[in-house]
Scaffold this motif. Structure first.
Motif, mmCIF file in Angstrom:
data_model
loop_
_atom_site.group_PDB
_atom_site.id
_atom_site.type_symbol
_atom_site.label_atom_id
_atom_site.label_comp_id
_atom_site.label_asym_id
_atom_site.label_seq_id
_atom_site.Cartn_x
_atom_site.Cartn_y
_atom_site.Cartn_z
ATOM 1 N N ALA A 1 0.834 -1.209 0.000
ATOM 2 C CA ALA A 1 0.000 0.000 0.000
ATOM 3 C C ALA A 1 0.867 1.256 0.000
ATOM 4 O O ALA A 1 0.594 2.215 -0.731
ATOM 5 C CB ALA A 1 -0.923 -0.011 1.220
ATOM 6 N N VAL A 2 1.932 1.253 0.806
ATOM 7 C CA VAL A 2 2.824 2.406 0.866
ATOM 8 C C VAL A 2 3.514 2.608 -0.476
ATOM 9 O O VAL A 2 3.663 3.739 -0.958
ATOM 10 C CB VAL A 2 3.869 2.213 1.990
ATOM 11 N N PHE A 3 3.943 1.514 -1.108
ATOM 12 C CA PHE A 3 4.629 1.590 -2.394
ATOM 13 C C PHE A 3 3.706 2.183 -3.463
ATOM 14 O O PHE A 3 4.101 3.084 -4.214
ATOM 15 C CB PHE A 3 5.091 0.195 -2.803
ATOM 16 N N ALA A 4 2.475 1.683 -3.540
ATOM 17 C CA ALA A 4 1.532 2.187 -4.543
ATOM 18 C C ALA A 4 1.207 3.656 -4.286
ATOM 19 O O ALA A 4 1.126 4.465 -5.224
ATOM 20 C CB ALA A 4 0.260 1.339 -4.525
ATOM 21 N N ALA A 5 1.019 4.012 -3.012
ATOM 22 C CA ALA A 5 0.723 5.409 -2.680
ATOM 23 C C ALA A 5 1.891 6.310 -3.050
ATOM 24 O O ALA A 5 1.704 7.431 -3.548
ATOM 25 C CB ALA A 5 0.402 5.526 -1.187
ATOM 26 N N HIS A 6 3.115 5.838 -2.812
ATOM 27 C CA HIS A 6 4.303 6.623 -3.157
ATOM 28 C C HIS A 6 4.368 6.876 -4.655
ATOM 29 O O HIS A 6 4.630 8.003 -5.100
ATOM 30 C CB HIS A 6 5.549 5.879 -2.683
ATOM 31 N N ALA A 7 4.130 5.823 -5.436
ATOM 32 C CA ALA A 7 4.188 5.979 -6.887
ATOM 33 C C ALA A 7 3.140 6.977 -7.373
ATOM 34 O O ALA A 7 3.419 7.820 -8.240
ATOM 35 C CB ALA A 7 3.987 4.615 -7.552
ATOM 36 N N LEU A 8 1.948 6.913 -6.808
ATOM 37 C CA LEU A 8 0.877 7.816 -7.245
ATOM 38 C C LEU A 8 1.151 9.258 -6.828
ATOM 39 O O LEU A 8 0.974 10.190 -7.622
ATOM 40 C CB LEU A 8 -0.458 7.346 -6.670
ATOM 41 N N SER A 9 1.555 9.457 -5.582
ATOM 42 C CA SER A 9 1.805 10.830 -5.138
ATOM 43 C C SER A 9 2.981 11.437 -5.890
ATOM 44 O O SER A 9 2.972 12.631 -6.224
ATOM 45 C CB SER A 9 2.052 10.865 -3.622
ATOM 46 N N LEU A 10 4.002 10.615 -6.179
ATOM 47 C CA LEU A 10 5.142 11.118 -6.936
ATOM 48 C C LEU A 10 4.724 11.484 -8.357
ATOM 49 O O LEU A 10 5.147 12.507 -8.906
ATOM 50 C CB LEU A 10 6.242 10.062 -6.970
ATOM 51 N N LEU A 11 3.877 10.652 -8.951
ATOM 52 C CA LEU A 11 3.351 10.969 -10.276
ATOM 53 C C LEU A 11 2.599 12.295 -10.241
ATOM 54 O O LEU A 11 2.729 13.132 -11.144
ATOM 55 C CB LEU A 11 2.422 9.857 -10.746
ATOM 56 N N GLY A 12 1.817 12.505 -9.167
ATOM 57 C CA GLY A 12 1.094 13.760 -9.031
ATOM 58 C C GLY A 12 2.022 14.954 -8.966
ATOM 59 O O GLY A 12 1.782 15.989 -9.609
ATOM 60 N N VAL A 13 3.123 14.826 -8.212
ATOM 61 C CA VAL A 13 4.067 15.931 -8.085
ATOM 62 C C VAL A 13 4.735 16.232 -9.423
ATOM 63 O O VAL A 13 4.863 17.396 -9.826
ATOM 64 C CB VAL A 13 5.126 15.604 -7.005
ATOM 65 N N VAL A 14 5.164 15.182 -10.140
ATOM 66 C CA VAL A 14 5.853 15.387 -11.413
ATOM 67 C C VAL A 14 4.931 16.045 -12.435
ATOM 68 O O VAL A 14 5.306 17.021 -13.110
ATOM 69 C CB VAL A 14 6.388 14.040 -11.950
ATOM 70 N N VAL A 15 3.722 15.533 -12.551
ATOM 71 C CA VAL A 15 2.772 16.110 -13.503
ATOM 72 C C VAL A 15 2.445 17.550 -13.125
ATOM 73 O O VAL A 15 2.337 18.432 -13.985
ATOM 74 C CB VAL A 15 1.495 15.257 -13.581
ATOM 75 N N ALA A 16 2.290 17.797 -11.828
ATOM 76 C CA ALA A 16 1.997 19.164 -11.373
ATOM 77 C C ALA A 16 3.132 20.112 -11.730
ATOM 78 O O ALA A 16 2.889 21.253 -12.144
ATOM 79 C CB ALA A 16 1.750 19.170 -9.865
#
Length: 437
Positions: free
Chosen positions: A37-52
């Motif tokens: 769960a932590v790994f998937a959340a990390h990947a998603l939040s990081l994707l959000g930061v990069v796209v932002a």
């Protein structure tokens, strides 16, 4: 009445179970449900930061036509780390970790939502970017400390942190490309709306996929004083301080080729395709090095290679002084990236040296310092390139960095020999000595 010992049997005995491997490997880390769960959340939040970051850069340039203001989007991704990591470090220990992680994701989601609104002015866009950057070290420090709760402080923790770091490195390879592709389909504000969803899904994963754990420490002092006290305590201990520098100093020098990739590509005439290759080479080496160290080396071997890799890792960048062709430079960058495998052993040393009640603040300080010092390194390399050729600057960085890292290796070795045990054990020992007196 004691039982008589069993008589030895002449029947053939089954062979003893095979000894467990010296290192559990990455598969054992993914076997832990909470980590997934932590790994998937990390990947998603990081994707959000990069796209932002990409969307916001394009949006600010469209609104202002100013290269300086659009560049500030990336600069503001580094600068608030120091403030957030220093003044808010106590959040990681004062409140339950799961609550902190979920609230940080929700704050980022709200900021992204406000950014996506058509009436939001440029000043507000930059201010909201600062908020996300200030929250990031708290989120990362809390998550790293929670990783030690989920996986323990042994080798699983080291491998788990390595996996999260590899996701961050991979974002350099994939994130900007995906973000650029996304902007061909949707507007910058539409891309920001998508980041709202990534942060929200990350929050849901953390809320439902991790256990609630109590806060590590409960203090009557205010949050600011508690945060600053933790920073002082971390920085005052020679061994922990040397390990912080061990995790900070090499990245400050390693970012120079990345910061000057566009200028060097122009200098040797390889065009925009060359820029992409120069940006990707070192992350490829770093990911490869960490994968090999995590899957093929034992914990003891990882510990033994920390200081040699620290001392020698920047030397391949001396190739820049001779202005060779692109293949040679790419090979040098990959080899320098491979030396990033030292972080697996360094992570183990650091988590072993810091007591549990200080872990959240220590990890937050480590994250904030790492991002800040990389920003300083990029700015310094850029400033030097105003006066000297890029190849000379990178080669000079390799020389200065090697000297600094060799001195740091000596200090780490001396500090580790001088102090054994964690800060907690040393405080307990001092308390016992005072009691004896």
């Amino acid at each position: 009445m004691t039982e008589a010992p069993p008589r030895p049997s002449s029947a053939p005995q089954p062979p003893p179970p095979s000894a467990p491997p010296s290192t559990p490997g990455y598969r054992a880390v993914f076997a832990v449900r909470e980590f997934r769960a932590v790994f998937a959340a990390h990947a998603l939040s990081l994707l959000g930061v990069v796209v932002a970051e990409i969307a916001l850069t394009v949006l600010v340039y469209e609104m202002t036509g100013s290269p300086l203001l659009s560049a500030l989007v990336f600069a503001l991704g580094f600068l608030p780390y120091l403030v957030g990591g220093t003044l808010l470090a106590g959040v990681a220990d004062r409140f339950p970790a799961r609550r902190v992680l979920v609230v940080c994701d929700l704050v980022c989601a709200v900021c992204a939502l406000l950014m996506s609104l058509p009436m939001t002015p440029v000043a507000a866009l930059l201010a909201l970017r600062c908020v996300i950057a200030a929250v990031s070290p708290v989120f990362t420090g809390t998550r790293t400390a929670t990783l030690a709760d989920i996986l323990g402080t042994g080798d699983l923790f080291v491998l788990g942190r390595s996996l999260l770091r590899m996701v961050s490195q991979s974002s350099v390879l994939l994130g900007f490309g995906l973000g650029g592709l996304l902007l061909t389909v949707v507007s910058p504000r539409g891309a920001l709306t998508i980041t709202v969803g990534t942060f929200l899904v990350s929050a849901v994963l953390l809320r439902l996929g991790t256990r609630r754990r109590p806060a590590r420490a409960t203090k009557d002092a205010g949050l600011l004083s508690y945060s600053l006290a933790g920073v002082r305590e971390v920085w005052a201990d020679r061994r922990v301080r040397s390990l912080l520098l061990l995790l900070w100093v090499p990245p400050m020098f390693v970012v120079a080729p990345e910061a000057l990739a566009a200028a060097y590509a122009d200098q040797i005439g390889v065009g925009t395709a060359g820029v992409g290759l120069l940006m990707c080479a070192m992350p490829i080496g770093t990911i490869t090095g960490e994968l090999y160290a995590g899957s093929a080396l034992s914990p003891g071997t990882r510990a033994r290679i920390v200081l040699p890799l620290l001392s020698l890792g920047l030397l391949p960048l001396l190739a820049y002084a001779f202005a060779p062709g692109l293949p040679v430079i790419l090979a040098a960058l990959v080899v320098t990236g491979l030396s990033g495998a030292y972080t697996l052993g360094a992570d183990r040393w650091f988590v072993d040296a810091v007591p549990e009640e200080l872990r959240g603040r220590a990890m937050t300080v480590q994250t904030a310092g790492l991002m800040t010092i990389q920003g300083v390194g990029m700015a310094g390399a850029g400033a030097a390139a105003e006066f000297w050729p890029v190849g000379t600057v990178v080669a000079g960085v390799a020389v200065v960095g090697t000297v600094c890292c060799a001195a740091l290796a000596w200090e780490v070795r001396a500090a580790r020999r001088a102090g054994s045990g964690t800060l907690t054990e040393e405080r307990d020992r001092a308390d016992r000595q005072m009691t004896d007196r």
